[in-house]
Motif scaffolding. Structure first.
Motif, PDB file in Angstrom:
ATOM      1  N   ASP A   1     -24.681  17.137   1.898  1.00 44.83           N
ATOM      2  CA  ASP A   1     -23.717  16.034   1.769  1.00 44.83           C
ATOM      3  C   ASP A   1     -24.584  14.695   1.254  1.00 44.83           C
ATOM      4  O   ASP A   1     -25.795  14.354   1.406  1.00 44.83           O
ATOM      5  CB  ASP A   1     -23.402  15.792   3.260  1.00 44.83           C
ATOM      6  CG  ASP A   1     -22.405  16.734   3.535  1.00 44.83           C
ATOM      7  OD1 ASP A   1     -22.013  17.509   2.895  1.00 44.83           O
ATOM      8  OD2 ASP A   1     -22.334  16.831   4.950  1.00 44.83           O
TER       9      ASP A   1
ATOM     10  N   LYS B   1     -23.731  23.194  -8.076  1.00 44.98           N
ATOM     11  CA  LYS B   1     -23.074  23.060  -6.777  1.00 44.98           C
ATOM     12  C   LYS B   1     -23.939  22.126  -6.031  1.00 44.98           C
ATOM     13  O   LYS B   1     -25.328  22.191  -6.102  1.00 44.98           O
ATOM     14  CB  LYS B   1     -23.009  24.514  -6.021  1.00 44.98           C
ATOM     15  CG  LYS B   1     -22.381  24.297  -4.580  1.00 44.98           C
ATOM     16  CD  LYS B   1     -22.310  25.866  -4.269  1.00 44.98           C
ATOM     17  CE  LYS B   1     -23.773  26.249  -3.554  1.00 44.98           C
ATOM     18  NZ  LYS B   1     -23.686  27.483  -2.854  1.00 44.98           N
TER      19      LYS B   1
ATOM     20  N   LEU C   1     -25.845  20.858  -2.900  1.00 45.46           N
ATOM     21  CA  LEU C   1     -26.505  21.490  -1.654  1.00 45.46           C
ATOM     22  C   LEU C   1     -26.628  20.670  -0.391  1.00 45.46           C
ATOM     23  O   LEU C   1     -26.986  21.380   0.676  1.00 45.46           O
ATOM     24  CB  LEU C   1     -27.897  21.964  -2.057  1.00 45.46           C
ATOM     25  CG  LEU C   1     -27.950  23.271  -2.901  1.00 45.46           C
ATOM     26  CD1 LEU C   1     -29.510  23.646  -3.409  1.00 45.46           C
ATOM     27  CD2 LEU C   1     -27.171  24.421  -2.433  1.00 45.46           C
TER      28      LEU C   1
ATOM     29  N   ALA D   1     -27.789  23.417  -6.861  1.00 50.22           N
ATOM     30  CA  ALA D   1     -27.986  24.759  -7.322  1.00 50.22           C
ATOM     31  C   ALA D   1     -27.251  24.918  -8.523  1.00 50.22           C
ATOM     32  O   ALA D   1     -25.979  24.698  -8.466  1.00 50.22           O
ATOM     33  CB  ALA D   1     -27.122  25.814  -6.132  1.00 50.22           C
TER      34      ALA D   1
ATOM     35  N   THR E   1     -21.311  18.978   0.579  1.00 46.07           N
ATOM     36  CA  THR E   1     -22.142  20.198   0.567  1.00 46.07           C
ATOM     37  C   THR E   1     -21.047  21.358  -0.113  1.00 46.07           C
ATOM     38  O   THR E   1     -20.042  21.479   0.384  1.00 46.07           O
ATOM     39  CB  THR E   1     -22.766  20.683   1.785  1.00 46.07           C
ATOM     40  OG1 THR E   1     -23.440  19.799   2.444  1.00 46.07           O
ATOM     41  CG2 THR E   1     -23.630  22.112   1.394  1.00 46.07           C
ATOM     42  N   GLY E   2     -21.400  22.088  -1.060  1.00 45.11           N
ATOM     43  CA  GLY E   2     -20.606  23.017  -1.764  1.00 45.11           C
ATOM     44  C   GLY E   2     -19.678  22.646  -2.596  1.00 45.11           C
ATOM     45  O   GLY E   2     -19.239  23.396  -3.563  1.00 45.11           O
TER      46      GLY E   2
END
Lengths: 407, 407
Positions: free
Chosen positions: B62, B58, B60, B145, B108-109
């Motif tokens: 932008d 993932k 973390l 991550a 992000t994400g």
């Protein structure tokens, strides 16, 4: 991307602004509820006794209601004998009057008959036929609770802000209160947002995650004495977010949105607030949780929390819980929820921003939880957080710290 | 009158007998509930993670998902330029692969695209047309991550007995749990009895009092994690009491009766227990609260508490709350609910019986509450009680004592 934060506030300034907005738009309200549903609720007013308690002179023992002077000098060796003219159980009454030489057999809790001023316990008596031998001397008022001896009518019995525990509710019930005015639970709605959010019970496609914030923040609000509901998930889409916010504000006093992890959503909420109302805070100088947004639409508060759960939980606890709790009438001293301890490991902190470091407390040991702010599992062991001031670069192992415990 | 107590027990013996009866007849049970209703409930089992979290590598931050080696040597003075082949928001996926010289713009994400192993933050990049200049060197895994880095599938994440707070529920939600097995709340019924008892909302004739115990004991049971209901008032009448007990036992696991203040009612409950089941305790050597009765009918516990509210509250706390709480799955350490303090006034105690003295705690000051045991208003200020052993005749001012706090 490239969100512009035009109204970034320092932590204390942000706390003050949020409290002022609550004071202006989210005033505490009251409601009348049945006492039988009052457990855990908070009194909205001081409460005064409505009547004397006990409401009559009450026998405290099983025995004989007498004129005390009829017992003077009585003993086992030389009992005084009285005529028993009636029998009174708790809840019964008699129109017979106790006069010299007469008495009424009486049960604990019964109202004393007219004329009698003391009770001789059954253990100090011998009954035979319609007579009784008193084997002891009783003083006036012996084993009698006088009318109003516990509380007299018109006295302060409970205070505004008292949390109604079983005993306090017992006091209200004894005074015949059927209903009571309490602080209304603030009505809080929670919206979760983000294109990656999937609800439990559905399959999880690659790239998606299950929603955490909706129900977590709902529960946080419940822990602050609120009536909170999770109102569902919206996608990162201006019209959908706008419609959901407008619809939700019809139902609740305070709306908490938790953004997706993408920066885009914060923008969407900001633009909706700009269009429909006003933005007061856009960004708080704190790590984690910078992308927090606070605005007002139609005199109702809309707060956008960070998308990642750890940040959302910390921002909620530090900035939203205190005013919400106050609105719920709960005088929770947030400072008293601070415990002292000693760091077990060194932590580094960014200079220029307040940092909230998640920690686990074990006796006086304060263990920092190091996972990145998107990590979920730290939530299962975190007890609270340590504030690292923006001028501080590190907290060393062994350093004494204050831990702000979660609710 | 003249109740015979044939099964009087010392305090500790009574506590043991009651716990044994709970262990035999009131075993803890579980139920499956929706996670969204799980706040405050107690886990019935250890819980293991069902999947890796994050469920994918993932981003973390932008920025740009790259092959880290493509950034080696890059700086503001000497940027490396890559082709931007796609844009990924959180929740989106791409079938494009990041190869040497290429990258994907990422929020992000979002899940990292195949091939990429690091993110360069937007702050360290310059985008133009379909290209981007990287202004810094990224190490492998930077701002990523990794799948399972927070928790891997099959790990213990929560333990049996954990009380589900917002954070712990958040952990369950993140793993996609829609329902969860928790301890079932023990079902407790409360009956109030006595001819003198009147319900709130009705007029109070002379000699009568309003019911306190029904709703107070119900609330006490709720504070122990039970699902408790007040089932109404019965009169001091054998058939009525028998019928009410039989009817109530169809609905609840544990039945708590609070006798009227008259001794007669204890007899009625005892006779009903003798007829329909068995009496295990009839009388506890404690003041106040001697007329406590414990029996079993059809494998269900029936406990008769004293009629006066202060006695009922203390007996409930000392004898009933610990096993009820255990049945609810709550590992409340009742000993940890003990605080130390110093008596501010002397109290006298009857020799030969344990005495429970109601007290108010103010810092380290322990103020005895002296009203007779029928007094209601002491309930509004009482914090707990001090035990005075049966061999002790007085506790002096200044003496150190342990206070057992109420729930």
């Amino acid at each position: 991307m490239g969100t512009e934060f035009l109204k970034i506030k320092e932590c204390e300034e942000a706390q003050d602004i949020i409290q002022e907005l609550f004071d202006k738009y989210c005033k505490a309200q009251s409601e009348e509820i049945d006492c039988e549903d009052a457990y855990g609720r908070v009194l909205y007013n001081d409460v005064y006794s409505r009547m004397d308690f006990p409401p009559f002179d009450k026998a405290l023992k099983d025995g004989f209601a007498i004129l005390s002077e009829d017992s003077f000098g009585a003993s086992e060796e030389s009992p005084n004998t009285l005529e028993v003219i009636d029998f009174l159980e708790a809840g019964s009454i008699t129109d017979k009057k106790v006069e010299k030489g007469k008495c009424v057999e009486i049960s604990t809790g019964a109202a004393m008959p007219e004329g009698a001023d003391a009770v001789v316990m059954v253990e100090y008596s011998e009954k035979f036929d319609d007579k009784v031998n008193l084997l002891t001397t009783a003083t006036p008022s012996q084993d009698v609770a006088k009318k109003g001896s516990d509380i007299e009518e018109g006295n302060l019995i409970l205070k505004k802000g008292d949390v109604l525990n079983p005993g306090k509710i017992g006091v209200l019930l004894s005074q015949g209160f059927k209903t009571i005015e309490v602080f209304k639970k603030p009505s809080v709605g929670v919206i979760s947002s983000g294109n990656e959010i999937t609800m439990q019970g559905e399959d999880l496609p690659f790239g998606k995650i299950y929603d955490v914030n909706g129900n977590m923040i709902k529960n946080d609000a419940i822990s602050c004495g609120c009536d909170a509901r999770f109102l569902g998930v919206v996608r990162d889409n201006y019209d959908q977010v706008k419609e959901k916010i407008q619809e939700s504000l019809k139902e609740v006093d305070v709306l908490l949105c938790s953004g997706g992890t993408s920066a885009g959503l914060g923008d969407v909420i900001k633009h909706v607030l700009d269009e429909l109302g006003e933005v007061y805070i856009h960004g708080i100088s704190v790590q984690p949780g910078k992308p927090t947004i606070v605005g007002v639409i139609d005199e109702k508060l809309v707060i956008g929390l960070p998308g990642n759960p750890v940040s959302a939980l910390m921002i909620f606890n530090a900035f939203v819980a205190p005013p919400l709790t106050k609105m719920a009438g709960i005088e929770r001293d947030f400072e008293s929820k601070v415990v002292n301890g000693v760091m077990t490991r060194r932590i580094h902190s960014p200079v220029g921003r307040m940092q909230y470091q998640l920690v686990k407390v074990d006796g006086s040991d304060v263990h920092p939880i190091f996972k990145d702010s998107g990590a979920i599992f730290s939530l299962s062991s975190a007890d609270g957080y340590v504030k690292v001031e923006k001028s501080v670069e590190l907290l060393d192992e062994g350093e004494e710290v204050e831990v702000y415990l979660f609710n």
